[in-house]
Design an enzyme around this catalytic site. Sequence first.
Site, PDB file in Angstrom:
ATOM      1  N   ASN A  41       0.838  -1.253   0.084  1.00 49.20           N
ATOM      2  CA  ASN A  41       0.200   0.136  -0.017  1.00 49.20           C
ATOM      3  C   ASN A  41       0.858   1.293  -0.009  1.00 49.20           C
ATOM      4  O   ASN A  41       0.482   2.212  -0.203  1.00 49.20           O
ATOM      5  CB  ASN A  41      -0.981  -0.104   0.996  1.00 49.20           C
ATOM      6  N   LYS A  43       3.569   4.299  -1.025  1.00 44.50           N
ATOM      7  CA  LYS A  43       4.089   4.953  -2.118  1.00 44.50           C
ATOM      8  C   LYS A  43       5.390   4.368  -2.550  1.00 44.50           C
ATOM      9  O   LYS A  43       6.455   3.966  -1.852  1.00 44.50           O
ATOM     10  CB  LYS A  43       4.248   6.362  -2.000  1.00 44.50           C
ATOM     11  N   LYS A  45       5.955   2.167  -5.864  1.00 43.62           N
ATOM     12  CA  LYS A  45       5.936   0.983  -6.772  1.00 43.62           C
ATOM     13  C   LYS A  45       6.307   1.239  -8.260  1.00 43.62           C
ATOM     14  O   LYS A  45       7.216   0.736  -8.623  1.00 43.62           O
ATOM     15  CB  LYS A  45       4.596   0.097  -6.646  1.00 43.62           C
ATOM     16  N   THR A  46       5.833   2.374  -8.659  1.00 43.37           N
ATOM     17  CA  THR A  46       5.673   2.703 -10.082  1.00 43.37           C
ATOM     18  C   THR A  46       6.994   3.592 -10.201  1.00 43.37           C
ATOM     19  O   THR A  46       7.918   3.208 -11.151  1.00 43.37           O
ATOM     20  CB  THR A  46       4.550   3.328 -10.516  1.00 43.37           C
ATOM     21  N   THR A  47       7.238   4.353  -9.099  1.00 44.58           N
ATOM     22  CA  THR A  47       8.641   4.909  -9.310  1.00 44.58           C
ATOM     23  C   THR A  47       9.571   3.928  -9.275  1.00 44.58           C
ATOM     24  O   THR A  47      10.876   4.309 -10.004  1.00 44.58           O
ATOM     25  CB  THR A  47       8.769   5.650  -7.803  1.00 44.58           C
ATOM     26  N   ARG A  55      17.676   2.403 -15.577  1.00 46.16           N
ATOM     27  CA  ARG A  55      18.998   1.533 -15.337  1.00 46.16           C
ATOM     28  C   ARG A  55      19.097   0.856 -16.571  1.00 46.16           C
ATOM     29  O   ARG A  55      20.277   0.550 -16.882  1.00 46.16           O
ATOM     30  CB  ARG A  55      18.695   0.715 -13.927  1.00 46.16           C
ATOM     31  N   PHE A  96      -8.527   3.672 -18.731  1.00 48.75           N
ATOM     32  CA  PHE A  96      -9.173   3.334 -17.509  1.00 48.75           C
ATOM     33  C   PHE A  96      -9.297   4.082 -16.359  1.00 48.75           C
ATOM     34  O   PHE A  96      -8.233   4.513 -15.997  1.00 48.75           O
ATOM     35  CB  PHE A  96      -8.676   1.894 -17.271  1.00 48.75           C
ATOM     36  N   TRP A  98     -11.104   4.699 -12.283  1.00 54.49           N
ATOM     37  CA  TRP A  98     -11.713   4.141 -11.120  1.00 54.49           C
ATOM     38  C   TRP A  98     -13.136   4.168 -11.271  1.00 54.49           C
ATOM     39  O   TRP A  98     -13.779   3.806 -10.818  1.00 54.49           O
ATOM     40  CB  TRP A  98     -11.338   4.602  -9.762  1.00 54.49           C
ATOM     41  N   GLU A 133       0.726  -1.915 -12.934  1.00 52.87           N
ATOM     42  CA  GLU A 133      -0.616  -1.775 -12.262  1.00 52.87           C
ATOM     43  C   GLU A 133      -1.585  -2.896 -12.948  1.00 52.87           C
ATOM     44  O   GLU A 133      -2.976  -2.817 -13.052  1.00 52.87           O
ATOM     45  CB  GLU A 133      -1.523  -0.328 -12.526  1.00 52.87           C
TER      46      GLU A 133
HETATM   47  P1  ATP Z   1       4.438   6.074  -6.957  1.00 55.42           P
HETATM   48  O1  ATP Z   1       3.602   6.133  -8.776  1.00 55.42           O
HETATM   49  O2  ATP Z   1       4.409   7.260  -6.634  1.00 55.42           O
HETATM   50  O3  ATP Z   1       5.469   5.181  -6.966  1.00 55.42           O
HETATM   51  P2  ATP Z   1       2.665   3.831  -6.394  1.00 55.42           P
HETATM   52  O4  ATP Z   1       2.820   3.096  -7.752  1.00 55.42           O
HETATM   53  O5  ATP Z   1       3.235   2.967  -5.323  1.00 55.42           O
HETATM   54  O6  ATP Z   1       3.095   5.244  -6.358  1.00 55.42           O
HETATM   55  P3  ATP Z   1      -0.147   3.743  -6.606  1.00 55.42           P
HETATM   56  O7  ATP Z   1      -0.727   2.640  -5.857  1.00 55.42           O
HETATM   57  O8  ATP Z   1       0.183   3.174  -8.183  1.00 55.42           O
HETATM   58  O9  ATP Z   1       1.312   3.984  -5.827  1.00 55.42           O
HETATM   59  O10 ATP Z   1      -0.702   5.173  -6.497  1.00 55.42           O
HETATM   60  C1  ATP Z   1      -0.467   5.853  -7.740  1.00 55.42           C
HETATM   61  C2  ATP Z   1      -0.605   7.428  -7.085  1.00 55.42           C
HETATM   62  O11 ATP Z   1      -1.135   7.382  -5.635  1.00 55.42           O
HETATM   63  C3  ATP Z   1       0.642   8.037  -6.646  1.00 55.42           C
HETATM   64  O12 ATP Z   1       0.463   9.415  -7.048  1.00 55.42           O
HETATM   65  C4  ATP Z   1       1.033   8.124  -5.560  1.00 55.42           C
HETATM   66  O13 ATP Z   1       1.869   9.081  -4.926  1.00 55.42           O
HETATM   67  C5  ATP Z   1      -0.390   8.015  -4.659  1.00 55.42           C
HETATM   68  N1  ATP Z   1      -0.253   6.885  -3.669  1.00 55.42           N
HETATM   69  C6  ATP Z   1       0.627   6.022  -3.379  1.00 55.42           C
HETATM   70  N2  ATP Z   1       0.574   5.402  -2.374  1.00 55.42           N
HETATM   71  C7  ATP Z   1      -0.459   5.897  -1.642  1.00 55.42           C
HETATM   72  C8  ATP Z   1      -1.256   5.817  -0.425  1.00 55.42           C
HETATM   73  N3  ATP Z   1      -0.929   4.966   0.453  1.00 55.42           N
HETATM   74  N4  ATP Z   1      -2.288   6.826  -0.042  1.00 55.42           N
HETATM   75  C9  ATP Z   1      -2.418   7.849  -0.953  1.00 55.42           C
HETATM   76  N5  ATP Z   1      -2.027   8.063  -2.131  1.00 55.42           N
HETATM   77  C10 ATP Z   1      -0.860   7.172  -2.501  1.00 55.42           C
HETATM   78 MG    MG Z   2       1.677   2.815  -9.339  1.00 57.36          MG
END
Ligand code: ATP
Ligand code: MG
Length: 201
Positions: A41, A43, A45-47, A55, A96, A98, A133
Amino acid sequence: MSDEQRQTRHRRAMEQLKAHVDERVAGADEERGQLLIFTGNGKGKTTAAWGTVTRALGYGYRVGVLQFIKGEWECGERARLEADDNLEVAIMATGFTWDTRNRDSDRAACQQVWQEAARMLADPNCYLVVLDEITYMLKFGYLEMAAVRQALENRPREQSVIVTGRNAHRELLAMADTITEMQETRHAFNNGLKARRGLDY
Ligand code: ATP
Ligand code: MG
Protein backbone atom coordinates in the site's frame (compact mmCIF):
# COMPACT_ATOMS: atom_id res chain seq x y z
CA MET A 1 39.23 -2.39 26.28
CA SER A 2 42.35 -0.85 24.78
CA ASP A 3 42.36 0.80 21.37
CA GLU A 4 44.42 -2.10 20.05
CA GLN A 5 41.93 -4.69 21.34
CA ARG A 6 39.10 -2.70 19.81
CA GLN A 7 40.95 -2.61 16.48
CA THR A 8 41.60 -6.36 16.53
CA ARG A 9 37.99 -7.11 17.39
CA HIS A 10 36.75 -4.86 14.60
CA ARG A 11 39.14 -6.45 12.09
CA ARG A 12 37.95 -9.97 13.02
CA ALA A 13 34.32 -8.96 12.74
CA MET A 14 34.97 -7.47 9.30
CA GLU A 15 36.83 -10.59 8.15
CA GLN A 16 33.92 -12.76 9.26
CA LEU A 17 31.44 -10.51 7.53
CA LYS A 18 33.49 -10.54 4.32
CA ALA A 19 33.75 -14.35 4.40
CA HIS A 20 29.99 -14.57 4.86
CA VAL A 21 29.28 -12.14 1.99
CA ASP A 22 31.83 -13.86 -0.30
CA GLU A 23 30.18 -17.20 0.37
CA ARG A 24 26.77 -15.83 -0.51
CA VAL A 25 28.08 -14.09 -3.64
CA ALA A 26 29.75 -17.34 -4.75
CA GLY A 27 26.48 -19.19 -4.10
CA ALA A 28 24.46 -16.82 -6.31
CA ASP A 29 25.84 -17.94 -9.65
CA GLU A 30 22.73 -18.43 -11.77
CA GLU A 31 22.17 -15.83 -14.46
CA ARG A 32 18.77 -15.32 -16.05
CA GLY A 33 15.97 -12.83 -16.36
CA GLN A 34 13.88 -12.36 -13.24
CA LEU A 35 10.33 -11.64 -12.19
CA LEU A 36 10.06 -8.79 -9.70
CA ILE A 37 6.90 -7.66 -7.97
CA PHE A 38 6.54 -4.26 -6.33
CA THR A 39 3.37 -4.37 -4.30
CA GLY A 40 1.88 -3.13 -1.01
CA ASN A 41 0.00 0.00 0.00
CA GLY A 42 2.95 2.36 0.37
CA LYS A 43 4.18 4.81 -2.23
CA GLY A 44 7.04 3.85 -4.52
CA LYS A 45 5.95 0.90 -6.68
CA THR A 46 5.74 2.62 -10.04
CA THR A 47 8.65 4.91 -9.19
CA ALA A 48 10.85 1.87 -8.51
CA ALA A 49 9.78 0.31 -11.80
CA TRP A 50 10.74 3.44 -13.77
CA GLY A 51 14.01 3.60 -11.86
CA THR A 52 14.83 0.10 -13.07
CA VAL A 53 13.72 1.04 -16.61
CA THR A 54 16.20 3.93 -16.52
CA ARG A 55 18.89 1.58 -15.27
CA ALA A 56 18.33 -0.90 -18.11
CA LEU A 57 18.11 1.85 -20.76
CA GLY A 58 21.40 3.17 -19.39
CA TYR A 59 23.09 0.03 -20.72
CA GLY A 60 21.35 0.25 -24.07
CA TYR A 61 18.87 -2.56 -23.42
CA ARG A 62 15.44 -2.60 -25.01
CA VAL A 63 12.62 -2.01 -22.56
CA GLY A 64 8.84 -2.24 -22.84
CA VAL A 65 6.49 -0.47 -20.43
CA LEU A 66 2.79 -1.32 -20.35
CA GLN A 67 0.63 1.04 -18.33
CA PHE A 68 -2.60 -0.68 -17.42
CA ILE A 69 -4.19 2.30 -15.78
CA LYS A 70 -4.15 6.08 -15.78
CA GLY A 71 -3.28 6.05 -19.47
CA GLU A 72 -4.24 9.64 -20.07
CA TRP A 73 -2.46 10.85 -16.97
CA GLU A 74 0.81 12.68 -17.11
CA CYS A 75 3.93 10.73 -16.26
CA GLY A 76 7.24 12.51 -15.79
CA GLU A 77 9.42 9.47 -16.39
CA ARG A 78 7.61 8.68 -19.62
CA ALA A 79 8.02 12.29 -20.76
CA ARG A 80 11.73 12.18 -19.96
CA LEU A 81 12.52 8.77 -21.47
CA GLU A 82 10.20 8.40 -24.47
CA ALA A 83 12.76 9.85 -26.89
CA ASP A 84 14.96 6.81 -26.24
CA ASP A 85 14.57 4.49 -29.23
CA ASN A 86 15.07 1.50 -26.96
CA LEU A 87 11.93 2.30 -24.97
CA GLU A 88 8.48 1.26 -26.12
CA VAL A 89 5.48 2.36 -24.07
CA ALA A 90 1.92 1.14 -24.49
CA ILE A 91 -0.83 2.91 -22.58
CA MET A 92 -4.45 1.99 -22.09
CA ALA A 93 -6.09 3.88 -24.93
CA THR A 94 -9.44 4.76 -23.46
CA GLY A 95 -7.90 5.62 -20.13
CA PHE A 96 -9.23 3.24 -17.58
CA THR A 97 -10.29 5.11 -14.47
CA TRP A 98 -11.65 4.06 -11.13
CA ASP A 99 -15.00 5.64 -11.91
CA THR A 100 -15.81 3.92 -15.19
CA ARG A 101 -18.87 1.77 -14.90
CA ASN A 102 -18.53 0.20 -18.30
CA ARG A 103 -16.85 -3.13 -17.76
CA ASP A 104 -16.99 -4.06 -21.43
CA SER A 105 -15.05 -1.04 -22.63
CA ASP A 106 -12.61 -1.37 -19.72
CA ARG A 107 -12.03 -5.00 -20.58
CA ALA A 108 -11.48 -4.16 -24.26
CA ALA A 109 -9.01 -1.41 -23.35
CA CYS A 110 -7.19 -3.79 -21.06
CA GLN A 111 -7.05 -6.53 -23.68
CA GLN A 112 -5.57 -4.07 -26.19
CA VAL A 113 -2.64 -3.31 -23.88
CA TRP A 114 -2.32 -6.99 -22.99
CA GLN A 115 -1.82 -7.83 -26.68
CA GLU A 116 1.13 -5.43 -26.76
CA ALA A 117 2.38 -6.98 -23.54
CA ALA A 118 2.12 -10.50 -24.93
CA ARG A 119 4.13 -9.42 -27.99
CA MET A 120 6.88 -7.92 -25.83
CA LEU A 121 6.90 -10.92 -23.50
CA ALA A 122 7.63 -13.10 -26.52
CA ASP A 123 10.35 -10.82 -27.92
CA PRO A 124 13.90 -12.01 -27.10
CA ASN A 125 15.22 -8.51 -27.87
CA CYS A 126 13.18 -7.12 -25.00
CA TYR A 127 15.44 -7.15 -21.93
CA LEU A 128 12.91 -5.74 -19.49
CA VAL A 129 9.11 -5.55 -19.53
CA VAL A 130 7.15 -3.55 -16.99
CA LEU A 131 3.51 -4.46 -16.34
CA ASP A 132 2.51 -1.35 -14.40
CA GLU A 133 -0.70 -1.71 -12.34
CA ILE A 134 -1.56 -5.04 -13.98
CA THR A 135 -2.58 -6.45 -10.59
CA TYR A 136 -5.88 -4.55 -10.80
CA MET A 137 -6.68 -6.03 -14.22
CA LEU A 138 -6.45 -9.49 -12.71
CA LYS A 139 -8.41 -8.44 -9.66
CA PHE A 140 -11.26 -6.97 -11.72
CA GLY A 141 -11.28 -9.97 -14.03
CA TYR A 142 -10.34 -8.02 -17.16
CA LEU A 143 -7.40 -10.36 -17.65
CA GLU A 144 -7.11 -14.09 -17.02
CA MET A 145 -4.37 -15.20 -14.66
CA ALA A 146 -3.84 -18.27 -16.85
CA ALA A 147 -2.94 -16.10 -19.85
CA VAL A 148 -0.55 -13.99 -17.81
CA ARG A 149 1.04 -17.05 -16.26
CA GLN A 150 1.57 -18.68 -19.64
CA ALA A 151 3.14 -15.56 -21.14
CA LEU A 152 5.44 -15.15 -18.13
CA GLU A 153 6.45 -18.79 -18.08
CA ASN A 154 7.23 -18.89 -21.79
CA ARG A 155 9.10 -15.60 -21.98
CA PRO A 156 12.73 -15.55 -23.17
CA ARG A 157 15.16 -16.73 -20.52
CA GLU A 158 17.11 -13.49 -20.39
CA GLN A 159 14.05 -11.27 -20.10
CA SER A 160 13.10 -9.69 -16.79
CA VAL A 161 9.62 -8.54 -15.87
CA ILE A 162 8.44 -6.08 -13.25
CA VAL A 163 4.87 -6.21 -12.01
CA THR A 164 3.49 -3.32 -9.97
CA GLY A 165 0.25 -2.80 -8.12
CA ARG A 166 -1.48 -3.55 -4.85
CA ASN A 167 -3.07 -6.90 -4.00
CA ALA A 168 -0.88 -9.00 -6.27
CA HIS A 169 -2.48 -12.32 -7.23
CA ARG A 170 -1.11 -15.20 -5.15
CA GLU A 171 -0.15 -17.12 -8.30
CA LEU A 172 1.93 -14.15 -9.44
CA LEU A 173 3.58 -13.95 -6.03
CA ALA A 174 4.36 -17.66 -6.18
CA MET A 175 6.20 -17.18 -9.48
CA ALA A 176 8.26 -14.14 -8.46
CA ASP A 177 12.02 -14.10 -7.83
CA THR A 178 11.84 -10.84 -5.89
CA ILE A 179 8.89 -9.37 -4.04
CA THR A 180 9.07 -5.96 -2.44
CA GLU A 181 6.14 -4.87 -0.35
CA MET A 182 6.03 -1.10 -0.01
CA GLN A 183 4.73 -0.45 3.45
CA GLU A 184 2.81 2.72 4.09
CA THR A 185 4.04 4.32 7.28
CA ARG A 186 2.54 7.66 6.33
CA HIS A 187 1.26 9.23 3.15
CA ALA A 188 0.89 12.96 2.57
CA PHE A 189 -2.47 12.41 0.87
CA ASN A 190 -3.99 11.39 4.19
CA ASN A 191 -3.09 14.80 5.57
CA GLY A 192 -4.85 16.55 2.73
CA LEU A 193 -1.85 17.03 0.46
CA LYS A 194 -2.68 16.91 -3.22
CA ALA A 195 -0.76 14.63 -5.62
CA ARG A 196 2.17 16.71 -6.81
CA ARG A 197 3.66 16.99 -10.29
CA GLY A 198 7.19 15.64 -10.38
CA LEU A 199 6.69 13.78 -7.11
CA ASP A 200 3.62 11.65 -7.59
CA TYR A 201 3.39 11.55 -11.38
P1 ATP B 1 4.34 6.01 -7.20
O1 ATP B 1 3.78 6.14 -8.60
O2 ATP B 1 4.47 7.34 -6.54
O3 ATP B 1 5.56 5.16 -7.11
P2 ATP B 1 2.75 3.78 -6.37
O4 ATP B 1 2.93 3.24 -7.72
O5 ATP B 1 3.39 3.05 -5.24
O6 ATP B 1 3.22 5.30 -6.32
P3 ATP B 1 -0.11 3.67 -6.73
O7 ATP B 1 -0.94 2.80 -5.87
O8 ATP B 1 0.12 3.25 -8.13
O9 ATP B 1 1.25 3.95 -5.94
O10 ATP B 1 -0.73 5.11 -6.68
C1 ATP B 1 -0.43 6.10 -7.59
C2 ATP B 1 -0.63 7.46 -7.00
O11 ATP B 1 -1.18 7.41 -5.69
C3 ATP B 1 0.67 8.23 -6.83
O12 ATP B 1 0.38 9.57 -7.07
C4 ATP B 1 1.06 8.04 -5.41
O13 ATP B 1 1.80 9.11 -4.87
C5 ATP B 1 -0.26 7.93 -4.73
N1 ATP B 1 -0.17 7.00 -3.59
C6 ATP B 1 0.67 5.97 -3.43
N2 ATP B 1 0.49 5.37 -2.26
C7 ATP B 1 -0.50 6.04 -1.64
C8 ATP B 1 -1.17 5.92 -0.37
N3 ATP B 1 -0.83 4.97 0.49
N4 ATP B 1 -2.16 6.81 -0.08
C9 ATP B 1 -2.51 7.76 -0.96
N5 ATP B 1 -1.93 7.92 -2.17
C10 ATP B 1 -0.94 7.09 -2.51
MG1 MG C 1 1.72 2.75 -9.26
